[in-house]
Design an enzyme around this catalytic site. Structure first.
Site, PDB file in Angstrom:
ATOM      1  CG  HIS A   1    -126.243  55.908 -75.122  1.00  0.00           C
ATOM      2  ND1 HIS A   1    -124.944  55.501 -74.859  1.00  0.00           N
ATOM      3  CD2 HIS A   1    -127.010  54.770 -75.100  1.00  0.00           C
ATOM      4  CE1 HIS A   1    -124.924  54.188 -74.677  1.00  0.00           C
ATOM      5  NE2 HIS A   1    -126.159  53.721 -74.831  1.00  0.00           N
TER       6      HIS A   1
ATOM      7  CB  CYS B   1    -124.207  50.636 -74.020  1.00  0.00           C
ATOM      8  SG  CYS B   1    -125.680  50.199 -74.949  1.00  0.00           S
TER       9      CYS B   1
END
Length: 389
Positions: A335, A86
């Site tokens: 996200h 991420c």
């Protein structure tokens, strides 16, 4: 060492876009980033491009960086695909900054993309899980919600953090995201709604967890000489920190913080010559509500164990001492793994230029972006300042 300046930045909407591809999403972010540059931008002047993606779904795992940069006409630029879970595009941003500082590039692109909504829930959980410790966490059945739930349990036990403290993160970030036209979940939720949502992994519930999203982001960086031709409103990368830690939660010295955040922040603060108190606002990695609370402490915004009272005080609200996640954060904005770190830089860019629309906060001169990979195995922290050095 030369300074690096952020001269353009943009992101797509985050959400579910079945009619878009990873190429088309990247192209939208890139063209909008070019449009945000004050001066005339020549894509032939781009020396280096760094593109972050996990490669969710297995699409174009090899050469996915060149696949998107050639699509937008950056045929002459050297392109490197960056995978750091991420934290992929936060890492891409740091690599672009280092290339400019080192004199290897005068103009560099840092971007990222991900398509995550075209798979089943089981497939999505698999791709999310590959960023955790494979043998002892993922293959044993631990999800990321489960990993962060362990952190939340420990924080609640050690520091008295409450269900309400967790839910205040969600309520705040949804209120901010409701003013962000790019947000995946751009709606408000009450504190009561956030506290009483269905359980996902105790003590975390639905409103403690960010969505999985499709999207892309692009930042354009330049040396001082190049930036003077491209912008009238320079944003300097004053500090760029990066650190790694144990991938598995069970290997860490603590469950109530992310050591790599502290290490990356110390680097960024040292380079910028500032203390945490000098940061005006921040975009932090709130994949789960407990992650934002831990970030307050790990970044030095409050003392260890004081994150609960800190959010309860209103310090991180738009009118507080240090607004956090004015974009809505991962929780509301979304996200898309490879695009997230770059999207944080987009929000900082807009706020420092006074271009954030209904969520604009006046008087901001220094912002921070904090991007976490996995449950803390990799972290980048960038400090941005308005104006020339």
């Amino acid at each position: 060492m030369r300074d690096a300046y952020l001269v353009g930045a943009a992101q797509t909407d985050y959400g579910a876009f079945p009619h878009e591809s990873y190429r088309s999403l990247f192209a939208t972010a890139f063209e909008d980033a070019v449009a945000s540059v004050d001066g005339e931008f020549d894509r032939a002047a781009v020396d280096e491009a760094y593109v972050g993606t996990l490669g969710v779904g297995g699409r174009q795992l090899g050469l996915s960086g060149p696949a998107v940069t050639e699509y937008v006409g950056l045929d002459g630029a050297s392109c490197t695909r960056v995978e750091n879970a991420c934290a992929a595009s936060g890492t891409a941003l740091r690599q672009a900054t280092l290339a400019i500082r080192a004199g290897a590039a005068d103009v560099a692109i840092a971007g990222g993309f991900e398509v995550m909504t075209d798979m089943s829930g089981d497939q999505t959980r698999y791709w999310l899980g590959v960023s955790g410790e494979t043998e002892w966490e993922r293959m044993a059945g631990t999800t990321f919600a489960g990993v962060y739930a362990q952190m939340a349990d420990a924080h609640m036990a050690d520091h008295g953090t409450t269900r309400e403290h967790l839910s205040r993160v969600a309520a705040k970030n949804h209120a901010n995201g409701a003013n962000n036209p790019h947000a995946h979940l751009g709606f408000e939720c009450s504190l009561d709604d956030a506290m009483n949502a269905p359980s996902v992994a105790e003590p975390l519930n639905l409103y403690d967890c960010c969505p999985t999203s499709d999207g892309a982001s692009v930042a354009i960086l330049a040396s001082r000489e190049a930036a003077e031709e491209l912008t009238d409103t320079p944003i300097r990368v004053a500090g760029a920190g990066q650190a790694s830690s144990r991938v598995g939660l069970f290997q860490r010295p603590t469950l109530t913080g992310i050591p790599a955040t502290t290490d990356a922040a110390e680097q960024a603060y040292d380079e910028a010559g500032i203390d945490p108190a000098d940061v005006d606002f921040a975009e932090v990695h709130d994949c789960f509500s407990i992650a934002e609370l831990m970030a307050y402490e790990d970044l030095g915004f409050c003392e260890k164990g004081e994150a609960g009272p800190f959010i309860e005080s209103g310090a991180t609200e738009p009118d507080g001492d240090i607004p956090v996640n004015l974009s809505g954060g991962l929780k509301s904005k979304g996200h898309p793994i490879g695009a997230t770190g770059g999207g944080q830089a987009v929000e900082v860019f807009k706020q420092l230029r006074g271009e954030a629309g209904d969520r604009q906060v006046a008087g901001l001169g220094r912002g921070l972006a904090h991007n976490v990979g996995g449950s803390g195995g990799a972290v980048t922290v960038h400090v941005f300042e308005e104006g020339w050095a």
